[in-house]
Design an enzyme around this catalytic site. Structure first.
Site: not given
Lengths: 728, 728
Positions: B82, B209, B218, B324, B660-662, B678-679
């Site tokens: 992503h 999600n 991901d 959301n 931001g840590n993705s 990733f999440d």
């Protein structure tokens, strides 16, 4: 998506546990499975379990529509809140709503009279009557076989019911292989003793129904009373508490993960020993076809309700029922596919048939009773022929069933015409459901139509069902229906408009007048809907005879399949239980969580923390303040779980249950009462066909939660003392 | 429902684990927490972690909007699918949709040019510049303080960016206590090397999600290129792979429950060290007020869309975003209440202030740098006064914010008028967002209006917002808004009808023409909406100045609070990390499942069985056939988990992360790469304010799943070899 199924089966087969705990055993079978019971952890004497009139099974009774168990020598019994719901409702008034408030009788004199129709049935005898039932059927086939069995059973019941205060029935085991007569004491004065508020008894209600984790206090205490002579009696202030033949002792400690557990109750119906071809039909056609039909009806009712508020209200109950059934059928299909039940059942049947043809099977182990392999296979072939015949018209039978059962006014007209027909016979010869004792129920149904019928919706439903009927192949058509409804959409619309425009059956008084009228005048009545029903009647009677003929043949032939199955199991030293048929059964297993899906583990025991987590203050998650306050105090006393260091609420076992097991007592290895069965998990909705040990779980109230409520929240110290679990 | 909260807090406090793993550490702090790192299981040298230019942190880079890590000496880097989505999309054509198909470059020559805006930033220097930033601010207050810091920061950036190919920034730590200048190499030629199909890379998409259990692949592999001189360059076929200062080694084995794990990345923003009063404001007012406002806007858009299909389409994206955000705010509130964050933060702050007044604190441990308790308390009081001032108009600021941001045409008019104003200044003096380099973005926004605006919906939204504005107390009213929109519903309706009936801004060409027009002509334009925007502008400018004044004061005063907090932590031998601010941080913790609610346990590792369970064949659960087939084969080779005996997919840790840590690399105790963040889980949506160790988890791709896909499903043996994990 065949690849998907293959892969799923493969993934899941890796996770299959070694030992299953499938089995709804007849009490008489328990000595036979004594080694398994002991190996599982039961510390009592399995032989003692075989006697329905001895402890602990003599404490287990039929209670309303479910199961219950005596918990004191003075007729006190525990069952589910939802089983005793009618009793609580009967005592609720707007100014004192016991459903909302709950109830704790101050003393025996303060116990409240139950609803007149609530019964507690104590089994007194359970005797094998196979020969007497089958004697007259010998040499007969089809409809004659059916009628012979039916007559013999009715005679056995009548003979037994000459005894005062007894209710009797004849149950068929293994699909006609064996018959048993059951004699039960019918207790009619059953009083309300203790019930938690509904906000506890059905905490989570429809939202949590079938769900785990669960947090319901689904229990109620009742007390059975008898007349001064100790016999069943109608309510009277002079009645005295019934002395049951035995009662259960509530355990002081509670269930822990992996503990032995057993349960007794009255499971309704299972299909585990049906032919592989019946599994294929159910999975490959029946479930999806039902869902498709129900969803079409749902869509119509919702569409009509969107513009007609009155219709929306009137069909709310039917809509809820259709949705619930559609959801259940879908869930059952998902579950059977997930378990790969069709392949597994097919493989098992093939293995059995292969064995049957083998030398080992040829050495018949019980002499003359063994049918030859050839004869067995011949009969199985005949069973299959009957099933095939039924399958040939399955689409028609599904749609006609909906025409007859999902309509309100047409159903009323059919009932009135059938009753008029049956009333021309002696009462004993009338069809079941149309005898004199059934007329009260028919009257109630005819009244109820008023609250459930809207002309536009019924015609819209019928138009859709007739559309589906017309799309059937010619071989499935029925002359009377073709004649009545025409061959195209316009014709059907015209017929419905004419009939529903003219009929007076939409009027409650007219329907009730017809119920009281002479049969001949009903049959001569020129009301358009009654005329239509009369026109359809020959077809319905013909189809009914065909069904009975098939059932007779299946009763005659299916025992050969069951006998082969039993012999095959015996050859592997495996016992076989009969499919459930609403008779008393015992299951054993253990306290056990499960993994509903990859990455998720359900714990086997829930705690009061979950009540607080779910609490929103709004139904169905409106925990009463006294409960919340007691949880907040954290003073759980002797009902606290020592390992979890908090109060438990519900727990899971892998016990084999189905509908009818509501209220079944759950016992520990010492035969003490640790829980009350009240539901199954969603993942086991397919278990009536296939027991998958990974997913089949039963949901119980922890008796420690009952005791906590009775000790700390809505105290009832005298009852706790009566049950032998006074707070320390 | 105060009782409910009390009970919840009580139940949950019983379950609080002993040790938290909270902390987003600056690399320079790691030697300080070496004992904790070693105790947690890290087997490397904590001191080595402090050096951003040494292994392993020199392998961690900013990659697009997230984080990435080099995994070979030839510029190969791994990040999330992503995060690299735009790069894959840039290379997708209708006839060869790489999002759908996935991509594996046959060799380096076959690697695909990335989207021109995608950047990889390699940190080269991280230097403390506090004194240089604060020099000119000394003695100043409010707006002057704000401007001084802003100017000094801009000068430091400009000085650094004179170096070719570098991007620089100044970050404030601990709310203005310290400032750091970050110098990064800006790699502009970043190519697509390997990406799984989206059906793997975002399996489950919006439905999954925030959810656990998760089954996403991901990840994407990219390669950074530089010019012949080794310096950053635009794409050219002559460029050569970049040689990173270091790269990570992928672990051969994978995560197990309880294993040590650490992670490095660029977390965006957290509020953990905000004042207790700010927690109270957020929990007691902000979140619910936002939800209330957003839900009102959602209801209006849905109501308008029900009768206006065109409006429904145009507002779909805004509606999704509102929903959301409403869901996230609700979830954050639920989480903060569940964690009892306000009470815990208040207690902690009180303990700190009590300590500050104590004798121990009076013995200042670092000489002249210690403010006296009195001075600290005075400054905290001034901070609170600024917060109180902001609170006094919070309702107004919320509703004005929505008027400015949730409208399309009014926002366009405000933007055009503000741009006309700013264009009258030298570019360097223009307001951020209205400089020359921002005009492309403004143009895109003005164009986008066309696909997102319906006159009826915008007026309905404004009517509701103005209704809320008029209901505000007089003290929160703004003269220009009162004058513009009138004092009652009828007046507002009339104004909106007149303005929206007359404006030409609904026309795209008109808007774009105004963007190009001379500032003076825009400011003199008599378009009704432009006139309205001009009328509101003085108010908006005044409110902006007030906000900057407050921010300046907070920057000046809040460091006293942070200093006290740090001293208090130090007195307990506890290190303190600065709140996240998009700079490089390191977290450590362990592989860990959790219990989301009573009775449910989430396992820390998922397996391919879950992919098959979720697979429906339809997006977003459409696992590609090659993946299903490989799972069915069960040939997982050396990527199989030995304990689970199957292929793992994702795993959970309790690492401290935020947006931001993705793409952040997850390392094991030996510093080897075991996963890609990733999440987060839904239960941790409140973690930006409060780290609750029971619920805060981060979701990672297991590197063994990446290797499985590259070995068995979409083979890329050369890349595996390049990363040092060739299949055996």
């Amino acid at each position: 998506m065949p690849l998907r199924r293959l892969v799923l089966a493969l993934c899941l087969s890796l996770a299959l546990p070694a030992a299953a705990d499938e089995g709804m055993w007849m009490a008489s079978q328990l000595p036979e499975i004594a080694p398994q019971l002991r190996a599982a952890g039961f510390s009592g004497d399995p032989a003692a379990l075989a006697d329905l009139t001895a402890a602990p099974l003599n404490a287990v009774v039929k209670s309303g529509g479910g199961t219950g168990a005596f918990v004191s020598g003075q007729g006190l019994l525990v069952t589910n809140h939802h089983v005793a719901y009618g009793v609580i409702q009967y005592n609720s008034k707007p100014e004192r709503n016991l459903l909302e408030l709950g109830f704790a009788a101050p003393d025996q004199a303060g116990e409240l009279r139950g609803s007149p129709d609530f019964r507690v049935l104590v089994t007194e005898r359970f005797e094998r009557v196979t020969e007497r039932v089958l004697k007259a059927a010998a040499g007969k086939k089809g409809l004659d076989y059916f009628d012979a069995v039916d007559s013999a059973s009715k005679a056995l019941v009548a003979e037994c019911e000459t005894q005062r205060g007894r209710r009797c029935s004849v149950a068929s085991m293994d699909y006609g292989a064996e018959f048993y007569r059951i004699q039960q004491l019918e207790l009619r004065d059953v009083r309300l003793v203790y019930a938690p508020p509904s906000a506890i008894g059905k905490y989570g209600d429809e939202i949590d129904n079938f769900m785990w984790p669960r947090h319901s206090g689904d229990f109620t205490l009742l007390r059975a009373y008898v007349g001064a002579d100790g016999q069943p009696a109608d309510y009277s202030p002079d009645n005295k508490p019934y002395t049951p033949p035995g009662h259960l002792q509530i355990a002081r400690d509670g269930p822990r993960d992996g503990d032995f557990a057993m349960l007794a109750g009255y499971p309704g119906i299972t299909y585990r020993h049906r032919l592989a071809s019946e599994f294929a039909e159910r999975i490959g056609w029946g479930l999806a076809a039902n869902v498709d039909l129900l969803d079409a009806l749902i869509a119509i009712i919702e569409r009509e309700g969107a513009t007609d508020k009155d219709a929306a209200v009137k069909y709310a109950s039917q809509l809820a029922s259709l949705k619930n059934n559609s959801k259940r059928f879908s869930g059952e299909r998902t579950g059977l596919l997930r378990s790969d039940a069709q392949r597994l059942r097919t493989d098992a049947e093939k293995a059995m048939l292969d064995w049957l043809r083998s030398d080992a099977a040829a050495r018949c182990d019980s002499g003359a009773k063994c049918l030859s392999a050839a004869e067995t296979l011949r009969r199985i072939g005949l069973v299959q022929a009957q099933l095939d015949a039924a399958s040939a018209t399955r689409e028609r039978d599904l749609v006609l069933g909906a025409i007859l059962n999902q309509t309100q006014l047409l159903r009323a007209a059919n009932t009135l015409q059938r009753l008029a027909l049956e009333r021309g016979k002696p009462d004993a010869k009338r069809e079941t459901g149309y005898q004199r004792r059934d007329e009260n129920l028919i009257e109630a149904q005819l009244k109820q139509v008023q609250r459930r019928y809207a002309a536009g919706t019924e015609q819209a439903l019928l138009l859709e069902l007739l559309r589906r009927y017309r799309a059937l192949p010619a071989a499935q058509h029925v002359a009377e229906f073709d004649a009545a409804f025409g061959s195209d959409e316009a014709g059907a619309r015209a017929v419905l408009a004419r009939v529903y425009g003219a009929t007076r059956l939409g009027d409650e008084a007219a329907r009730l007048e017809l119920l009281k009228a002479e049969p001949a005048s009903v049959r001569a009545d020129d009301d358009a809907l009654l005329v239509l029903a009369r026109q359809l009647q020959p077809a319905l009677l013909r189809l009914e005879q065909e069904r009975k003929q098939r059932e007779g043949e299946l009763q005659r032939l299916r025992p050969a399949y069951m006998a082969a199955l039993k012999r095959w199991y015996r050859s592997q030293q495996r016992p076989l239980f009969p499919d459930a048929n609403a008779t008393l059964r015992v299951s054993y297993g253990r306290v056990s969580g499960f993994s509903p899906r990859d990455g998720v583990q359900y714990q086997p025991v829930t705690t009061v923390a979950g009540i607080v987590e779910k609490h929103t203050g709004k139904e169905p998650f409106n925990a009463p303040e006294p409960l919340l306050a007691a949880i907040a105090r954290g003073d759980f006393g002797d009902t606290k779980d020592p390992a979890l260091n908090t109060q438990t609420v519900n727990f899971l076992t892998n016990l084999d249950t189905t509908g009818g097991n509501s209220g079944s007592p759950v016992l520990n290895a010492r035969g003490e009462l640790i829980g009350l069965n009240f539901d199954s998990n969603w993942e086991s909705v397919s278990a009536s066909w296939w027991f998958d040990p990974r997913y089949k779980r039963a949901v119980h109230v922890d008796m420690r939660y009952l005791r906590f409520l009775m000790e700390k929240v809505y105290p009832a110290p005298a009852l706790l003392a009566e049950m032998g679990v006074a707070a320390p």
